[in-house]
Write an enzyme that holds these catalytic residues in place. Structure first.
Site, mmCIF file in Angstrom:
data_model
loop_
_atom_site.group_PDB
_atom_site.id
_atom_site.type_symbol
_atom_site.label_atom_id
_atom_site.label_comp_id
_atom_site.label_asym_id
_atom_site.label_seq_id
_atom_site.Cartn_x
_atom_site.Cartn_y
_atom_site.Cartn_z
ATOM 1 N N ASP A 17 1.139 -0.888 0.200
ATOM 2 C CA ASP A 17 0.188 -0.325 -0.259
ATOM 3 C C ASP A 17 0.957 1.483 -0.033
ATOM 4 O OD1 ASP A 17 -2.245 1.457 0.085
ATOM 5 O OD2 ASP A 17 -1.837 1.920 2.140
ATOM 6 N N ASP A 63 -2.074 -0.841 6.298
ATOM 7 C CA ASP A 63 -2.052 -0.473 7.208
ATOM 8 C C ASP A 63 -2.578 -1.569 8.668
ATOM 9 O OD1 ASP A 63 -4.435 -0.176 6.789
ATOM 10 O OD2 ASP A 63 -5.063 2.082 7.194
ATOM 11 N N ASP A 65 -6.508 -2.092 4.565
ATOM 12 C CA ASP A 65 -5.961 -2.987 3.639
ATOM 13 C C ASP A 65 -6.918 -4.455 4.002
ATOM 14 O OD1 ASP A 65 -5.176 -1.187 1.347
ATOM 15 O OD2 ASP A 65 -3.676 -1.246 3.724
#
Length: 635
Positions: free
Chosen positions: A331, A531, A535
């Site tokens: 991410d 995180d 996600d």
């Protein structure tokens, strides 16, 4: 947990004899030596030597003997049963010295193995010692000492320089820097001001702070780390489970072979005593101690060491999977970047200075809670730029803000705000286009109708990100992919900054999940780092889900297979390298154990080696396997 286990984690190697199982084994060894010396140097009746050998057997087997009885009650044949049968058989044959030797050496080896194992698991429990025994409770303006263990949520307490935090909390007043390395692995002290979170066991450096507890002492971050690591060390890898299944039939097979060796040859005229001794030797030689210990010590040591570095690996299975990872999906926001707007450049116009542009913007934004306003104020504070009083602040959603500063109307916002107020910002056109192309946010600052300059704001890459990604590539992960919900320009800029070529942007959680599914369908072994909350679907779909920056966050810790307590991507390379090391050591131990069994079994069955040699080789091999596994802890 038993008292013996607790003692093991507290006893230094130099005082190993204080560990109860080892103390008994040493006593057995001394009795064995005394009996051997008495029999060799004096003329005494042989039966008198039993006063040495019988207590030696009892002491040597005091630790593992009960395991034999428990296994027999449950109709299980395991290593302890093989050793118990061998010891009892030697005694029945009158081989008291050999029986005592076996009980002593197996007892000493088991004690060393347990001590080593408990030291690796106990080291993580030592984190609990980082929390103070007492806390300075603040109630009704009065300070008093209380036991830290009695702290409850919403209690207020004071932490002075040099003291550690008794539990998790939020800073109510005061400023300081805190050493968070015990929790996050971050070596640089972290600034803490009003509203900042602090964690149990971290060390206060420079200022006194008042803290409001956000967790009971028993539920603080360190307690959760210790509990999670303890649970993880109990979870077995696939190799361990296979070895266990192998042992379920192998140990009974060895015992059956020993019984056949004891019974069949004498039926055809063989010497009963000779074949009985060979049967005992076979039972000892065939016990797969080194094989059984080939993996668990290394796994426990690896998980414990990682936990001390702020990397929580949730079990042996995930440690095992990490060694197979060839693709890492990342991410962007909060993982590769800091996750908050930061001023990256200030470009003055028409004779203004950088200081005047920043001062004007920060003066307008001094009371705003908007993330961009905070970025501008932080920039001004870090550079000592004066911020003036302002009045008449007015937030203009979607455009910016305005306020009166020194009698002048100052406007801070985007191009739309400038057009609305009739301000000619054409001089900034080239700058705005460049920033927009890079995916950065451009903030125009104007004094009345005169533009002062442009402030560029973006979510910047973490300082250690490039170093971390290089380390991850060196660990054997050949494919790095950014999967982000942000727009293509922003994701592309970050990808260029960190050297990642493959980028998927503008993704919903379902879109991230689809990207991961496609990678796995190609035969890739994929780890996902994010995180841990936003996600969650992608983390769950990956072969290994890694959450970062989760100190104090229950949901994030629980959702991931691996949790980085701090915001440092370098923990990923550390975890992957550790998994490779464990896999290599496990393979070494497996090959060594199998070759040893293949060599020792026929030698025992044919009488080439006797009971004493079989016992010695067996125990030394077990200790070698344990020592090899512990190398994970030392690297």
């Amino acid at each position: 947990m038993s008292e013996e286990h607790t003692a093991a984690s507290e006893i230094p190697a130099s005082r190993l004899w204080l560990f109860p199982p080892m103390r008994n084994a040493i006593a057995a060894g001394l009795l064995l030596a005394a009996g051997f010396a008495t029999g060799s140097l004096t003329e005494v009746p042989e039966w008198t030597l039993l006063f040495f050998y019988v207590p030696a057997i009892a002491l040597g087997a005091s630790h593992w003997g009960p395991e034999v009885l428990e296994a027999l009650r449950e109709f299980r044949i395991n290593i302890d049963v093989l050793m118990g049968v061998a010891t009892a058989g030697a005694a029945v044959l009158g081989l008291w010295e050999e029986a005592a030797f076996l009980a002593f050496l197996y007892g000493a080896a088991e004690a060393l193995e347990e001590y080593a194992y408990e030291r690796t698991t106990g080291a993580i429990r030592a984190l609990l010692d980082l929390t103070p025994k007492e806390a300075h409770l603040l109630r009704d303006g009065e300070e008093s000492l209380m036991l830290a263990a009695d702290l409850k949520t919403y209690d207020r307490f004071i932490v002075r320089p040099g003291e550690s935090m008794p539990t998790d909390g939020r800073v109510e007043s005061g400023m300081t820097t805190v050493d968070e390395s015990p929790i996050t692995g971050e070596s640089v002290p972290v600034d803490k001001t009003e509203g900042s979170m602090v964690f149990a066991g971290t060390i206060n450096h420079t200022g006194a702070i008042t803290v409001t507890a956000t967790r009971d002492f028993q539920d603080n971050t360190i307690s959760r780390i210790v509990d999670l690591v303890g649970e993880a060390q109990e979870e077995k890898t696939q190799i361990q489970r296979k070895i266990d299944r192998f042992g379920n039939w192998y140990s009974p097979a060895v015992l059956g072979a020993a019984l056949l060796l004891w019974l069949l040859p004498p039926l055809f005229g063989g010497d009963f005593r000779l074949w009985s001794e060979r049967a005992i030797t076979l039972a000892v030689a065939g016990a797969p101690c080194a094989l059984v210990m080939s993996t668990p010590v290394a796994v426990a040591a690896a998980i414990g060491r990682a936990g001390k570095r702020g990397v929580l690996i949730k079990g042996g299975a995930f440690l095992e999977r990490l060694a197979t990872i060839d693709t890492l999906a990342l991410d962007k926001t909060g993982t590769l970047t800091l996750g908050r707007p930061t001023v990256t450049a200030v470009m003055p116009l028409d004779g203004a200075t950088q200081e005047s542009v920043v001062s004007a913007a920060a003066s307008v934004e001094r009371y705003s809670e908007h993330p961009v306003a905070l970025a501008v104020r932080n920039y001004a504070e870090e550079r000592g730029i004066a911020v003036a009083e302002s009045t008449g602040f007015n937030a203009l959603p979607g455009r910016g803000a305005t306020a009166l500063v020194g009698g002048s109307s100052i406007y801070v916002g985007n191009r739309k705000l400038m057009i609305e107020k009739g301000i000619d910002a054409s001089a900034a056109g080239g700058t705005l286009a460049l920033l927009e192309a890079r995916g950065e946010t451009a903030i125009l600052v104007a004094d009345g109708g005169k533009p002062l300059g442009v402030i560029a704001v973006s979510d910047i890459v973490r300082p250690e990100t490039k170093e971390a990604l290089e380390a991850i590539r060196r660990s054997g992960v050949g494919r790095l992919v950014i999967i982000s919900g942000d727009n293509e320009k922003v994701a592309g800029r970050v990808a260029g900054d960190v050297g990642i070529e493959e980028v998927h942007a503008g993704l919903s959680p379902e879109g991230k999940l689809k990207i991961l599914s496609n990678m796995k369908s190609e035969g890739r072994k994929v780890a996902m780092i994010g995180d841990g909350i936003n996600d969650a679907p992608a983390l769950a779909a990956a072969d290994v889900g890694i959450a970062m920056g989760v100190a104090g966050t229950d949901a994030a810790i629980e959702s991931a297979d691996v949790a980085l307590m701090g915001d440092d991507l370098r923990g990923v390379a550390f975890a992957i390298n550790t998994s490779h090391r464990v896999a290599g050591i496990s393979r070494q131990n497996l090959v060594f154990s199998v070759l040893l069994l293949a060599t020792l079994l026929p030698l025992a069955a044919t009488g080439v080696v006797g009971v004493a040699v079989a016992v010695l080789v067996h125990e030394v091999s077990e200790l070698l396997a344990v020592g090899n596994g512990l190398r994970v802890w030392k690297r």
